[in-house]
Write a protein that holds these residues in place. Structure first.
Motif, PDB file in Angstrom:
ATOM      1  N   SER A 100       0.813  -1.224   0.000  1.00 50.47           N
ATOM      2  CA  SER A 100       0.000   0.000   0.000  1.00 50.47           C
ATOM      3  C   SER A 100       0.842   1.267   0.000  1.00 50.47           C
ATOM      4  N   GLY A 101       2.164   1.137   0.119  1.00 53.34           N
ATOM      5  CA  GLY A 101       3.021   2.311   0.205  1.00 53.34           C
ATOM      6  C   GLY A 101       3.379   2.877  -1.162  1.00 53.34           C
ATOM      7  N   GLU A 102       4.197   3.924  -1.145  1.00 55.16           N
ATOM      8  CA  GLU A 102       4.598   4.594  -2.396  1.00 55.16           C
ATOM      9  C   GLU A 102       5.253   3.586  -3.351  1.00 55.16           C
ATOM     10  N   LEU A 103       6.233   2.879  -2.855  1.00 53.40           N
ATOM     11  CA  LEU A 103       6.925   1.892  -3.689  1.00 53.40           C
ATOM     12  C   LEU A 103       6.039   0.683  -3.962  1.00 53.40           C
ATOM     13  N   SER A 111       1.283  -4.344   7.523  1.00 56.87           N
ATOM     14  CA  SER A 111       0.963  -4.570   8.943  1.00 56.87           C
ATOM     15  C   SER A 111      -0.462  -4.154   9.266  1.00 56.87           C
ATOM     16  N   LYS A 112      -1.024  -3.217   8.439  1.00 55.61           N
ATOM     17  CA  LYS A 112      -2.391  -2.759   8.695  1.00 55.61           C
ATOM     18  C   LYS A 112      -3.250  -2.807   7.439  1.00 55.61           C
ATOM     19  N   SER A 113      -2.733  -3.317   6.343  1.00 55.59           N
ATOM     20  CA  SER A 113      -3.449  -3.253   5.064  1.00 55.59           C
ATOM     21  C   SER A 113      -3.114  -4.481   4.227  1.00 55.59           C
ATOM     22  N   ILE A 153       0.961  -8.859   7.601  1.00 53.14           N
ATOM     23  CA  ILE A 153       2.300  -9.294   7.991  1.00 53.14           C
ATOM     24  C   ILE A 153       3.013  -8.108   8.619  1.00 53.14           C
ATOM     25  N   ASP A 154       3.484  -8.295   9.866  1.00 52.23           N
ATOM     26  CA  ASP A 154       4.371  -7.310  10.493  1.00 52.23           C
ATOM     27  C   ASP A 154       5.778  -7.862  10.362  1.00 52.23           C
ATOM     28  N   ILE A 155       6.582  -7.235   9.498  1.00 51.26           N
ATOM     29  CA  ILE A 155       7.907  -7.815   9.227  1.00 51.26           C
ATOM     30  C   ILE A 155       8.796  -7.817  10.470  1.00 51.26           C
ATOM     31  N   LYS A 215      13.590  -2.890   9.307  1.00 47.02           N
ATOM     32  CA  LYS A 215      14.005  -2.976   7.897  1.00 47.02           C
ATOM     33  C   LYS A 215      15.020  -4.100   7.665  1.00 47.02           C
ATOM     34  N   PHE A 255      12.659   8.882  -4.176  1.00 47.51           N
ATOM     35  CA  PHE A 255      11.664   8.929  -5.259  1.00 47.51           C
ATOM     36  C   PHE A 255      11.159  10.364  -5.454  1.00 47.51           C
ATOM     37  N   SER A 276       8.315  11.123  -3.305  1.00 48.25           N
ATOM     38  CA  SER A 276       8.538  11.252  -1.862  1.00 48.25           C
ATOM     39  C   SER A 276       9.244  12.551  -1.501  1.00 48.25           C
TER      40      SER A 276
HETATM   41  N1  LIG Z   1      10.419   6.732  -0.454  1.00 48.54           N
HETATM   42  C1  LIG Z   1      11.638   6.809  -0.971  1.00 48.54           C
HETATM   43  O1  LIG Z   1      12.050   7.833  -1.584  1.00 48.54           O
HETATM   44  C2  LIG Z   1      12.553   5.623  -0.866  1.00 48.54           C
HETATM   45  C3  LIG Z   1      13.772   5.628  -1.547  1.00 48.54           C
HETATM   46  C4  LIG Z   1      14.622   4.532  -1.417  1.00 48.54           C
HETATM   47  C5  LIG Z   1      14.244   3.452  -0.627  1.00 48.54           C
HETATM   48  N2  LIG Z   1      13.042   3.487   0.009  1.00 48.54           N
HETATM   49  C6  LIG Z   1      12.664   2.339   0.831  1.00 48.54           C
HETATM   50  O2  LIG Z   1      11.502   1.773   0.283  1.00 48.54           O
HETATM   51  C7  LIG Z   1      10.719   1.167   1.308  1.00 48.54           C
HETATM   52  C8  LIG Z   1       9.294   1.668   1.176  1.00 48.54           C
HETATM   53  O3  LIG Z   1       9.302   3.087   1.244  1.00 48.54           O
HETATM   54  P1  LIG Z   1       7.954   3.903   0.926  1.00 48.54           P
HETATM   55  O4  LIG Z   1       8.353   5.340   0.871  1.00 48.54           O
HETATM   56  O5  LIG Z   1       7.218   3.272  -0.191  1.00 48.54           O
HETATM   57  O6  LIG Z   1       7.168   3.668   2.309  1.00 48.54           O
HETATM   58  P2  LIG Z   1       5.632   3.974   2.651  1.00 48.54           P
HETATM   59  O7  LIG Z   1       4.969   4.754   1.569  1.00 48.54           O
HETATM   60  O8  LIG Z   1       5.641   4.543   4.034  1.00 48.54           O
HETATM   61  O9  LIG Z   1       4.956   2.522   2.672  1.00 48.54           O
HETATM   62  C9  LIG Z   1       5.341   1.578   3.622  1.00 48.54           C
HETATM   63  C10 LIG Z   1       4.595   0.289   3.346  1.00 48.54           C
HETATM   64  O10 LIG Z   1       5.074  -0.697   4.250  1.00 48.54           O
HETATM   65  C11 LIG Z   1       3.999  -1.201   5.033  1.00 48.54           C
HETATM   66  N3  LIG Z   1       4.532  -1.425   6.381  1.00 48.54           N
HETATM   67  C12 LIG Z   1       4.869  -0.515   7.325  1.00 48.54           C
HETATM   68  N4  LIG Z   1       5.322  -1.119   8.433  1.00 48.54           N
HETATM   69  C13 LIG Z   1       5.262  -2.455   8.171  1.00 48.54           C
HETATM   70  C14 LIG Z   1       5.575  -3.617   8.927  1.00 48.54           C
HETATM   71  N5  LIG Z   1       6.068  -3.535  10.184  1.00 48.54           N
HETATM   72  N6  LIG Z   1       5.379  -4.827   8.356  1.00 48.54           N
HETATM   73  C15 LIG Z   1       4.903  -4.928   7.089  1.00 48.54           C
HETATM   74  N7  LIG Z   1       4.598  -3.875   6.335  1.00 48.54           N
HETATM   75  C16 LIG Z   1       4.765  -2.648   6.885  1.00 48.54           C
HETATM   76  C17 LIG Z   1       2.903  -0.148   4.970  1.00 48.54           C
HETATM   77  O11 LIG Z   1       1.599  -0.733   5.082  1.00 48.54           O
HETATM   78  P3  LIG Z   1       0.866  -0.874   6.526  1.00 48.54           P
HETATM   79  O12 LIG Z   1       0.615   0.525   7.001  1.00 48.54           O
HETATM   80  O13 LIG Z   1      -0.365  -1.658   6.221  1.00 48.54           O
HETATM   81  O14 LIG Z   1       1.817  -1.625   7.399  1.00 48.54           O
HETATM   82  C18 LIG Z   1       3.092   0.383   3.557  1.00 48.54           C
HETATM   83  O15 LIG Z   1       2.441  -0.463   2.640  1.00 48.54           O
HETATM   84  C19 LIG Z   1      11.415   1.520   2.648  1.00 48.54           C
HETATM   85  O16 LIG Z   1      12.228   0.442   3.038  1.00 48.54           O
HETATM   86  C20 LIG Z   1      12.281   2.713   2.272  1.00 48.54           C
HETATM   87  O17 LIG Z   1      13.418   2.833   3.090  1.00 48.54           O
HETATM   88  C21 LIG Z   1      12.187   4.533  -0.085  1.00 48.54           C
END
Ligand SMILES: NC(=O)c1ccc[n+]([C@@H]2O[C@H](COP(=O)([O-])OP(=O)(O)OC[C@H]3O[C@@H](n4cnc5c(N)ncnc54)[C@H](OP(=O)(O)O)[C@@H]3O)[C@@H](O)[C@H]2O)c1
Length: 210
Positions: free
Chosen positions: A15-18, A37-39, A44-46, A97, A168, A171
């Protein structure tokens, strides 16, 4: 051209950006099971190894596991005191992570179909550091090394790669102040690296998306 198989793929953090970009990239060709973890289809809570094991069992037969989740702390080094892992500012990144994705890998190793794949998410801070980024750099570097090492020991033709993107474009509103001067990439480019990992045959690779 040969007909590529339709794969059954679990996307954690869908559900997140990536995660949304990965689902958009892969769903036209494959069956996607979403988790968070919520969607998602499955919870799954990693950070919780029991939740990881239960979630992978609940997902049923899988050809690929992709992770787009993972939390770290952004805290200036000067504000971090020596402490045990449980008490440390670094504990979040290590438990969530890093060990979250390591445990996801170990659980996936035991349930994936033959020649299945695991794709983890690292990040540019492994190489290109910022102030307050020591947790992210440590965790991303460890993930990249873990993937290279695990690849030579995975059984049954299983493969593992990491995607290591810069920030990104999508982001930048949130992370821009941390990443002044960085050249952000569209999240779609990182999603394509997941496609390369899952739909190709490479293993032990770290795809730098910069
Ligand atoms: N954003 C960037 O610019 C960027 C760049 C390079 C790398 N990254 C990496 O890419 C990854 C994702 O980033 P994002 O910006 O897409 O994050 P995000 O938009 O905050 O999304 C996070 C996702 O992970 C899930 N999540 C959160 N806690 C969790 C847990 N304990 N167990 C399982 N799922 C969990 C969330 O869903 P729920 O709320 O349902 O748990 C959501 O689907 C991260 O590791 C980040 O470091 C991001």
């Amino acid at each position: 051209m040969s007909d590529a198989p339709r794969l059954r793929i679990l996307v954690v953090g869908a559900s997140g950006e990536l995660g949304r970009a990965i689902v958009a990239e892969l769903s036209p060709r494959h069956e996607i099971i979403t988790a968070g973890s919520k969607s998602g289809d499955i919870r799954i809570d990693i950070a919780d190894p029991e939740s990881v094991a239960a979630g992978l069992t609940a997902a049923g037969p899988l050809d690929a596991v992709a992770c787009a989740a993972g939390a770290v702390n952004f805290t200036p080094l000067g504000a971090i005191a020596p402490a045990s892992i449980a008490q440390s500012v670094y504990g979040l990144g290590l438990a969530n992570k890093l060990m979250g994705q390591v445990n996801l890998t170990l659980a996936a190793r035991d349930i994936l179909r033959e020649e299945g794949s695991i794709t983890l998410i690292a990040g540019v801070l492994a190489d290109d550091v910022i102030v307050a980024g020591s947790s992210a750099s440590m965790v991303n570097g460890a993930l990249e090394s873990f993937v290279r090492a695990a690849a030579i020991e995975l059984p049954r033709g299983l493969r593992i790669n990491a995607v290591s993107p810069t920030v990104f474009e999508e982001s930048m509103a949130a992370y821009g102040p941390f990443f002044r001067g960085y050249d952000p990439v569209p999240v779609l480019r990182a999603a394509r690296a997941f496609s390369k990992s899952i739909e190709g045959r490479q293993t032990g690779q770290v795809y730098k998306v910069i």
